[in-house]
Design a protein around this motif. Structure first.
Motif, PDB file in Angstrom:
ATOM      1  N   GLN A   1      -0.600   8.619   2.064  1.00  0.00           N
ATOM      2  CA  GLN A   1       0.742   9.037   1.625  1.00  0.00           C
ATOM      3  C   GLN A   1       1.671   9.197   2.815  1.00  0.00           C
ATOM      4  OE1 GLN A   1      -0.371  12.635  -0.407  1.00  0.00           O
ATOM      5  NE2 GLN A   1      -0.235  11.675  -2.417  1.00  0.00           N
TER       6      GLN A   1
ATOM      7  N   SER B   1      -1.763  13.204   2.054  1.00  0.00           N
ATOM      8  CA  SER B   1      -2.959  12.533   2.555  1.00  0.00           C
ATOM      9  C   SER B   1      -2.535  11.498   3.594  1.00  0.00           C
ATOM     10  CB  SER B   1      -3.669  11.836   1.399  1.00  0.00           C
ATOM     11  OG  SER B   1      -2.900  10.724   0.979  1.00  0.00           O
TER      12      SER B   1
ATOM     13  N   ARG C   1       2.854   5.990   4.020  1.00  0.00           N
ATOM     14  CA  ARG C   1       3.862   5.425   3.127  1.00  0.00           C
ATOM     15  C   ARG C   1       5.232   6.061   3.371  1.00  0.00           C
ATOM     16  NH1 ARG C   1       1.869   5.155  -2.894  1.00  0.00           N
ATOM     17  NH2 ARG C   1      -0.164   5.944  -2.275  1.00  0.00           N
TER      18      ARG C   1
ATOM     19  N   TRP D   1       5.939  19.506   2.490  1.00  0.00           N
ATOM     20  CA  TRP D   1       5.810  19.329   3.931  1.00  0.00           C
ATOM     21  C   TRP D   1       4.858  18.181   4.223  1.00  0.00           C
ATOM     22  CZ3 TRP D   1       9.542  21.824   6.002  1.00  0.00           C
ATOM     23  CH2 TRP D   1       9.915  23.093   5.545  1.00  0.00           C
TER      24      TRP D   1
ATOM     25  N   MET E   1      -6.260   5.021  -6.550  1.00  0.00           N
ATOM     26  CA  MET E   1      -6.036   6.100  -5.578  1.00  0.00           C
ATOM     27  C   MET E   1      -4.850   6.955  -5.992  1.00  0.00           C
ATOM     28  SD  MET E   1      -4.800   5.890  -1.711  1.00  0.00           S
ATOM     29  CE  MET E   1      -3.139   5.742  -2.314  1.00  0.00           C
TER      30      MET E   1
ATOM     31  N   TRP F   1       6.885  25.489   7.837  1.00  0.00           N
ATOM     32  CA  TRP F   1       6.241  24.172   7.840  1.00  0.00           C
ATOM     33  C   TRP F   1       4.911  24.173   8.553  1.00  0.00           C
ATOM     34  CZ3 TRP F   1       5.484  22.476  12.800  1.00  0.00           C
ATOM     35  CH2 TRP F   1       6.262  23.085  13.797  1.00  0.00           C
TER      36      TRP F   1
ATOM     37  N   ASP G   1       7.719  12.252  -6.308  1.00  0.00           N
ATOM     38  CA  ASP G   1       7.402  13.651  -6.609  1.00  0.00           C
ATOM     39  C   ASP G   1       7.079  14.450  -5.354  1.00  0.00           C
ATOM     40  OD1 ASP G   1       5.193  12.008  -6.324  1.00  0.00           O
ATOM     41  OD2 ASP G   1       3.880  13.401  -7.390  1.00  0.00           O
ATOM     42  N   LYS G   2       7.028  13.796  -4.208  1.00  0.00           N
ATOM     43  CA  LYS G   2       6.660  14.510  -2.980  1.00  0.00           C
ATOM     44  C   LYS G   2       7.878  14.828  -2.116  1.00  0.00           C
ATOM     45  CE  LYS G   2       2.157  14.219  -3.471  1.00  0.00           C
ATOM     46  NZ  LYS G   2       1.357  15.382  -3.748  1.00  0.00           N
TER      47      LYS G   2
ATOM     48  N   GLU H   1      -4.491  11.032  -6.577  1.00  0.00           N
ATOM     49  CA  GLU H   1      -3.534  11.882  -5.851  1.00  0.00           C
ATOM     50  C   GLU H   1      -2.667  12.676  -6.810  1.00  0.00           C
ATOM     51  OE1 GLU H   1      -1.522   9.184  -3.389  1.00  0.00           O
ATOM     52  OE2 GLU H   1      -3.085   9.214  -1.849  1.00  0.00           O
TER      53      GLU H   1
END
Lengths: 261, 282
Positions: free
Chosen positions: A132, A129, A135, A124, B1, B271, A119-120, B5
């Motif tokens: 994330q 986090s 990852r 940007w 976690m 960005w 979903d990301k 998120e």
């Protein structure tokens, strides 16, 4: 097969960072390199990555001599190092050249969903986090399907929970295609959880001190007695590598989930 | 976690009507900024109207707008504006191209930086107006010397901006490019260019600002048309309203061109992790 033969590195300022390091690493093996600061563990990793050239000795991957970054070797740094001007999906696609657009999109989508961030794709990097972002960096390194993946203290900037999460996640991802993993760390727990073999190094000049095989089956229980035993063994070896007095077992048991610097 | 998120990620979509509210807040801050100038103008207008001052040396807004209108009606405003804009455009183009090239060379190679930078820093210390007599001797009294002066003004901020931006590119990000085996040109295109873009835009904007400053200097020193000429003409003929009208024109055009750069650059800089944007996005 990754072979290191008498690899040494002296920096232009005269520092002898690594001295006569030899090892053979089988495909699919997970090796953790651990040691005090100045033991040459990062130098070693950068030499395998082809980012710095070894001054002496040779590094070969399946017969190819490594002098520059190699297409079959990927690297994950301590920081995610995502490119802030590219979306998450474009970051993951960064290392994918010479593929058709569909193929590329398919691989990126698959890699992102594999690290749980499907979903990301469009956001940007700054909106992620720390965990994330790391990852995404793992996805970026894995998506070109490297045979060897180098990790330079990849989780050391993360909090303890996220770190554990990502250690387990890394093993899970590793099981997909079983690349060789070489992990530089100063976290004894991390080494024992992940590695098939732990290479302890000693500093000034950096050289191999001891190799400790890890025969625990996976998934490894961080609370088991065997795990604790092995951790103690690594800690003892680290202390010996620095010619430190070895504390008795009682004290070491108290340190618990020790980070070893 | 992961669960945490996920909730965090979805949170912003809950209060969707953020867009109109944002616009209203934007409008209010705009109006707030107008209070002081409009208030002062109105007060002065009133003072002149009531006969407290004759407003000869400080013309009230109505007289200024009448002058502007008159200049626009006769077409004078357009000729002068056009002349000035063309000068700035030419000088800006020359300054940006040379500043970018030299800045890139000096930023990329430390040898050329050590050769070039001391000289350029010394030249930069010269107040640019000091070049005028020399430029007139070299390039004559017409367009070339004016364009050269503007180009010099634009050159330095762009040169410094480009060089500084290249020098401050994160070595760690460059290493990512190397690890993925990017060739030299690909490294420049995919890593260096995007990384220097934000400070490049800033240097373009400050270069343009100096360009507007220098066009006035150039035109004050001798021109037969241009907004700077209007200023000079207003002084010599004792027409303060014309001077203020020219100043207003400068302000409007200067702001507009700066805004054009900002608008053009905005999609390239979305960005950025800038404080000012945080409130609006996400």
């Amino acid at each position: 097969m990754l072979r290191l033969d008498q690899v040494g590195k002296t920096y232009p300022n005269g520092v002898n960072a690594l001295e006569r390091f030899s090892a053979s690493i089988k495909p699919g093996e997970i090796v953790a390199v651990i040691g005090g600061s100045g033991c040459g563990k990062s130098t070693l990793l950068r030499a395998i990555a082809g980012l710095d050239r070894a001054s002496r000795g040779t590094i070969t991957l399946d017969g190819d001599v490594i002098t520059a970054p190699h297409p079959k070797i990927g690297i994950i740094f301590q920081e995610p190092r995502l490119l802030p001007w590219l979306s998450v999906a474009d970051n993951v696609a960064f290392g994918l050249d010479g593929l058709s657009k569909q193929e590329r999109t398919a691989r990126v989508t698959q890699a992102l969903s594999r690290v749980g961030l499907a979903d990301k794709a469009g956001v940007w990097p700054r909106e992620l986090s720390g965990g994330q972002a790391q990852r995404v960096a793992i996805a970026r390194a894995l998506v070109p399907r490297p045979e060897v993946l180098l990790l330079d203290e990849p989780f050391s900037a993360l909090d303890a929970f996220t770190r554990r999460d990502l250690q387990d996640h890394l093993l899970d991802l590793w099981a997909d295609s079983r690349p060789t993993l070489i992990l530089v760390t100063h976290d004894v727990d991390e080494a024992v959880v992940l590695a098939d073999r732990i290479v302890v190094m000693r500093p000034r000049p950096g050289r191999l001190f001891e190799e400790i095989p890890v025969f625990l089956s996976r998934p490894r229980d961080r609370a088991s007695a065997l795990f604790e035993d092995l951790k103690r063994r690594v800690l003892t070896s680290l202390d010996q590598s620095l010619d430190r007095a070895v504390p008795d077992r009682q004290d070491q048991a108290l340190t618990g989930e020790a980070m070893w610097w | 976690m992961t669960a945490v998120e996920m909730t965090l990620a979805q949170a912003p979509s809950i209060d969707l009507p953020a867009q109109p509210r944002k616009r209203a807040r934007h409008l209010r801050s705009l109006l707030l900024g107008l209070v002081l100038p409009v208030g002062l103008g109105a007060a002065w207008e009133l003072a002149v109207h009531l006969g407290w001052s004759d407003g000869r040396l400080v013309p009230p807004p109505s007289v200024i707008f009448a002058t502007l209108w008159e200049l626009a009606r006769t077409g004078e405003l357009w000729t002068h504006t056009q002349a000035t804009v063309l000068r700035v455009a030419a000088g800006f183009a020359v300054g940006v191209v040379s500043g970018t090239l030299v800045g890139a060379i000096a930023g990329y190679s430390s040898l050329s930086r050590r050769v070039l930078d001391p000289t350029l820093q010394a030249l930069r210390a010269i107040p640019s107006i000091a070049w005028v007599p020399l430029f007139i001797l070299w390039f004559g009294i017409f367009e070339a010397s004016k364009v050269a002066l503007i180009a010099v003004g634009v050159f330095f901020p762009v040169y410094l901006g480009v060089m500084g931006a290249i020098l401050s590119v994160d070595r760690k990000i460059v290493e990512v490019g190397r690890a993925f085996r990017l060739s030299g040109p690909a490294l420049v295109r995919r890593i260096l260019l995007p990384a220097v873009l934000p400070s490049y835009i800033v240097s373009l904007r400050s270069g343009l600002g100096l360009g507007w400053m220098f066009v006035v200097a150039a035109e004050l020193l001798g021109a037969s048309e241009g907004l700077g000429y209007l200023l000079m003409d207003g002084q010599q003929l004792g027409k303060p309203a014309q001077i203020v009208a020219a100043i207003v024109a400068f302000a409007v055009i200067g702001k507009t061109t700066d805004w054009l750069i900002e608008i053009a650059a905005a999609p390239l800089l979305r960005w950025q992790d800038a404080y000012g944007q945080q409130a609006g996005e996400a």
